[in-house]
Motif scaffolding. Sequence first.
Motif, short mmCIF file in Angstrom:
data_model
loop_
_atom_site.label_atom_id
_atom_site.label_comp_id
_atom_site.label_asym_id
_atom_site.label_seq_id
_atom_site.Cartn_x
_atom_site.Cartn_y
_atom_site.Cartn_z
N VAL A 69 -20.31 78.60 4.70
CA VAL A 69 -20.61 77.18 4.56
C VAL A 69 -19.96 76.45 5.72
CG1 VAL A 69 -20.08 75.10 3.23
CG2 VAL A 69 -20.89 77.14 2.05
N LEU A 70 -20.74 75.64 6.43
CA LEU A 70 -20.18 74.77 7.45
C LEU A 70 -20.04 73.38 6.85
CD1 LEU A 70 -22.33 75.59 10.63
CD2 LEU A 70 -20.11 76.52 10.00
N TYR A 71 -18.85 72.82 6.98
CA TYR A 71 -18.68 71.44 6.51
C TYR A 71 -17.82 70.67 7.49
CZ TYR A 71 -13.89 72.21 4.79
OH TYR A 71 -12.55 72.48 4.69
N GLY A 161 -14.22 70.34 -3.35
CA GLY A 161 -14.41 69.06 -2.68
C GLY A 161 -15.84 68.55 -2.80
N ASP A 162 -16.12 67.51 -2.03
CA ASP A 162 -17.43 66.86 -2.04
C ASP A 162 -18.41 67.69 -1.21
OD1 ASP A 162 -19.60 65.22 -1.99
OD2 ASP A 162 -18.55 63.48 -1.15
N MET A 163 -19.47 68.17 -1.85
CA MET A 163 -20.46 68.98 -1.15
C MET A 163 -21.36 68.16 -0.24
SD MET A 163 -21.41 71.73 -4.15
CE MET A 163 -22.76 72.43 -3.24
N ALA A 164 -21.22 66.82 -0.30
CA ALA A 164 -22.04 65.96 0.56
C ALA A 164 -21.72 66.17 2.03
CB ALA A 164 -21.84 64.49 0.17
N ASN A 165 -20.53 66.71 2.34
CA ASN A 165 -20.17 66.92 3.74
C ASN A 165 -20.49 68.34 4.22
OD1 ASN A 165 -18.14 68.24 2.33
ND2 ASN A 165 -16.48 67.47 3.61
N TRP A 166 -21.28 69.09 3.45
CA TRP A 166 -21.72 70.40 3.89
C TRP A 166 -22.88 70.25 4.86
CZ3 TRP A 166 -21.73 74.67 -0.44
CH2 TRP A 166 -20.45 74.75 -1.01
#
Length: 197
Positions: A69-71, A161-166
């Motif tokens: 996963v890149l975030y 954490g928040d997956m919106a920043n993936w």
Amino acid sequence: SSGNEGGTVRGNETNLGDLVTDVIRAACSEKMGVEYDFVTYPGYWLRSSVAAGDITLESLQGVFANPTVLYYDTYTASDILSMVTRGLNSVYPDAEDTTFNQYSGIRVTYTYSAGHGTPVTITVGDTLIYDANDGGVQVGDDWTCEGVYAMTGGEIDSYTGDMANWICHDKIEVQDMVGEWFQNHTADDYTIYPNTV
């Protein structure tokens, strides 16, 4: 060597590691409309090297090994110092280890003895953020930068954490993003020098 299931790229700074992280940084910056200061990608998650010769999409895809996963996030000097120290305190540069990272946008000098490395200087872009010979952290507490981090398997499983920043949710997305970047940015006046990979 090609198809060696790892080797040098998994435990040492290499041209291939630089290439992969530089392209991921450029592609993420382009995709998200943000100029990221750095990218870190686990060396252990790079499966094989690329043989000298034509670099194909297939050979690039073969580089990526495991789920990733890149975030993106905001990082302090302390965050980066911890990340770099953790990697150098592994078995680097003597063997493969999951904590060793390839970087784009971060330059590190270090000393090595008794089986582990110790950072001497860490520079992000043009900013020296750490110098062990000159008092340690060189920037104020309010200094931050924007970076892209690649999580490995255990980190993915325990992430809360928040997956919106993936940016990418798996290695296929990373492979596709890297391949598309090369296809979009390779022209008659742009050459990939395979003998340096």
